[in-house]
Structures are given as structure tokens and as C-alpha cells.
Write a protein that holds these residues in place. Structure first.
Motif, PDB file in Angstrom:
ATOM      1  N   GLU A   5      -3.287   5.549  -9.603  1.00 52.85           N
ATOM      2  CA  GLU A   5      -2.116   4.841 -10.126  1.00 52.85           C
ATOM      3  C   GLU A   5      -1.137   4.615  -8.976  1.00 52.85           C
ATOM      4  N   VAL A   6      -0.880   3.357  -8.681  1.00 55.88           N
ATOM      5  CA  VAL A   6       0.017   2.971  -7.588  1.00 55.88           C
ATOM      6  C   VAL A   6       1.246   2.314  -8.193  1.00 55.88           C
ATOM      7  N   ARG A   7       2.431   2.804  -7.808  1.00 51.28           N
ATOM      8  CA  ARG A   7       3.671   2.284  -8.389  1.00 51.28           C
ATOM      9  C   ARG A   7       4.687   1.957  -7.299  1.00 51.28           C
ATOM     10  N   PHE A  27      -0.525  -1.102  -9.186  1.00 57.37           N
ATOM     11  CA  PHE A  27      -1.782  -1.395  -9.893  1.00 57.37           C
ATOM     12  C   PHE A  27      -2.426  -0.080 -10.311  1.00 57.37           C
ATOM     13  N   ASP A  28      -3.420  -0.167 -11.187  1.00 56.75           N
ATOM     14  CA  ASP A  28      -4.216   0.980 -11.629  1.00 56.75           C
ATOM     15  C   ASP A  28      -5.683   0.720 -11.332  1.00 56.75           C
ATOM     16  N   ILE A  63       1.883   7.176  -5.213  1.00 54.95           N
ATOM     17  CA  ILE A  63       0.429   7.043  -5.292  1.00 54.95           C
ATOM     18  C   ILE A  63      -0.109   8.321  -5.930  1.00 54.95           C
ATOM     19  N   ARG A  64      -0.697   8.187  -7.088  1.00 58.73           N
ATOM     20  CA  ARG A  64      -1.318   9.316  -7.784  1.00 58.73           C
ATOM     21  C   ARG A  64      -2.830   9.106  -7.806  1.00 58.73           C
ATOM     22  N   ILE A  65      -3.553  10.120  -7.340  1.00 52.72           N
ATOM     23  CA  ILE A  65      -5.010  10.086  -7.355  1.00 52.72           C
ATOM     24  C   ILE A  65      -5.496  11.303  -8.132  1.00 52.72           C
ATOM     25  N   ASN A  66      -6.294  11.041  -9.161  1.00 53.37           N
ATOM     26  CA  ASN A  66      -6.790  12.120 -10.017  1.00 53.37           C
ATOM     27  C   ASN A  66      -5.632  12.973 -10.548  1.00 53.37           C
ATOM     28  N   GLN A  67      -4.523  12.299 -10.855  1.00 60.08           N
ATOM     29  CA  GLN A  67      -3.304  12.884 -11.435  1.00 60.08           C
ATOM     30  C   GLN A  67      -2.466  13.695 -10.440  1.00 60.08           C
ATOM     31  N   ASP A  68      -2.876  13.724  -9.174  1.00 61.54           N
ATOM     32  CA  ASP A  68      -2.078  14.389  -8.143  1.00 61.54           C
ATOM     33  C   ASP A  68      -1.234  13.365  -7.394  1.00 61.54           C
ATOM     34  N   ILE A 214      -8.080  -6.937  -6.069  1.00 65.56           N
ATOM     35  CA  ILE A 214      -6.643  -6.863  -5.778  1.00 65.56           C
ATOM     36  C   ILE A 214      -6.395  -7.775  -4.588  1.00 65.56           C
ATOM     37  N   HIS A 215      -5.743  -8.924  -4.831  1.00 67.38           N
ATOM     38  CA  HIS A 215      -5.558  -9.921  -3.783  1.00 67.38           C
ATOM     39  C   HIS A 215      -4.124  -9.888  -3.285  1.00 67.38           C
ATOM     40  N   LEU A 216      -3.985  -9.703  -1.979  1.00 66.08           N
ATOM     41  CA  LEU A 216      -2.664  -9.614  -1.361  1.00 66.08           C
ATOM     42  C   LEU A 216      -2.317 -10.893  -0.608  1.00 66.08           C
TER      43      LEU A 216
END
Length: 225
Positions: A5-7, A27-28, A63-68, A214-216
């Protein structure tokens, strides 16, 4: 379930003058999907992958990866997280040419020391079999073709059973045939093994066949679908 999860990510380069490279990126990514990050040179895609790899923590946002949450973690914590949860595949394979294929694949697992040497060797051979290069196991890595070397690099990335494989132009040095072979292997890993694969690519055909793109454009997400 979202694995990443990117915010509201903002990233700046400070030299030679302050410049914003990523702007309000969110994005997720679901577990078990194959995702391509695309965009022209200078769009910020490699910078984004570097942030997601936890190698760079100098950013604004979350940036959360695997809820961390990655932001604010110490370098030793992040290094341990990478060793356990992220496998890397680069444009160049970075195999050790004087070592056998089998030894190259085993090295990250021997370093982690989660399993015995015998168990690690068995797992490495299974991965080489999965990737169609088991017959090359006892050859020196330098004797393999470019396509074979990249498949060995994928096996090495998988040896520690990572949550995510991250690839920086993993087909960039390959011809069209071997690019298709490597991409099909990634598709197989995500579809059959539930492996999450996240890669930067210039290849429009590969991007078009991914589960999500994901297009930048100029550091901003133009679309994520």
C-alpha cells in the motif's frame, strides 16, 4: 488482500538543485499479481522501484509492505526485511561467473541460514527444474547463454521464498524470444505459485500482458489499472 500500500509518496533529489522526482504517488498491489511499472526515461519509475525495495527511505508519505510501515525503520531492520521478503532480478544477471549455477542460486539462502545446506541444495535444484535450467546446475555460470543466466538469476531471487520479486528491466538485455520466455516464467510464478512480481519495463507487450500497469508521467501516476 493488499500486499503493498503506497500513499502520497513525494520524492526529491537534492543535488545539483532540489528537484521533485515523484509527486503524490498512491496505489495498492494485491498478493500474487504481476505488475509492470512503465513510463519514459526520467518519469520516476526506477526511483519508485528503489523506494519500494526499501533501499531508499528518504521520502514523504507511506509505504506499507505486508502490513509493515517502511518509513522510519532502522537500516538493520530494513536489511533483514529485504533478506527475508524481497528477491531482486536486474537487467544484468550479476551471477558469480566462477561459481556453478547451483552455488549461485544457493548463496542467498546459505547467507540467511534458515535451512540446512542439504535442504537449501534440494530447494535450489527444484527451482532450477521449475525454470527449465536444471541440466545446467553444475556448469559454471559464465558458460550459460544470456537467457539461461537470467533464468538462474530468477531462481536465485526465489531461493529465500520472498513475498515479492522486484525486477529492474529484467528482460532489458534479452532478445525478443528470451524476453518472452522470462516474462512467461513470471506469469507462471504469479498464476501458479501466488508469487507477487513487480517490475520496471520499457516493453509495451510485457506491460500489456501484466495483471496491473502503473504508468508514470513526469513523476505522477498517469494511470494504474
Amino acid at each position: 488482500m493488499n500486499l503493498i500500500e503506497v500513499r502520497n509518496i513525494n520524492k526529491y533529489f537534492q543535488q545539483p538543485a532540489k528537484m521533485q522526482v515523484l509527486s503524490d504517488v498512491s496505489f495498492d498491489i494485491e498478493k500474487g499479481k504481476l505488475i509492470s511499472i512503465t513510463g519514459k526515461s526520467g518519469s520516476g519509475k526506477s526511483t519508485l522501484l528503489y523506494l519500494l525495495s526499501t533501499m531508499d527511505t528518504d521520502f514523504e508519505g507511506s509505504i506499507r509492505i505486508n502490513q509493515d510501515e517502511m518509513k522510519g525503520k532502522s537500516n538493520p531492520w530494513l536489511a533483514d526485511f529485504r533478506n527475508h521478503h524481497i528477491g531482486f532480478v536486474f537487467q544484468f544477471h550479476y551471477l558469480l561467473p566462477e561459481f556453478t549455477v547451483l552455488k549461485n542460486v544457493m548463496l542467498p539462502a546459505l547467507k540467511l541460514a534458515k535451512y540446512s545446506r542439504e535442504e537449501t541444495e534440494h530447494h535450489a535444484i527444484d527451482l532450477l527444474k521449475l525454470l527449465g535450467v536444471e541440466d545446467q546446475a553444475h556448469k559454471r555460470a559464465s558458460l550459460l547463454s544470456g537467457g539461461q543466466q537470467q533464468r538462474v538469476a530468477i531462481a536465485r531471487a526465489l531461493i529465500n521464498e520472498p513475498l515479492i520479486i522486484m525486477g529492474d528491466e529484467p528482460t532489458g538485455n534479452l532478445d525478443s524470444y528470451n524476453s518472452a520466455v522470462v516474462f512467461d516464467l513470471f506469469k507462471k510464478l504469479s498464476a501458479e505459485k501466488g508469487q507477487t512480481v513487480l517490475m520496471v519495463t520499457h516493453d509495451e507487450d510485457i506491460a500489456g500482458r501484466s495483471d496491473q500497469t502503473i504508468h508514470l508521467v513526469d513523476g505522477k501516476i498517469d494511470h494504474a489499472n
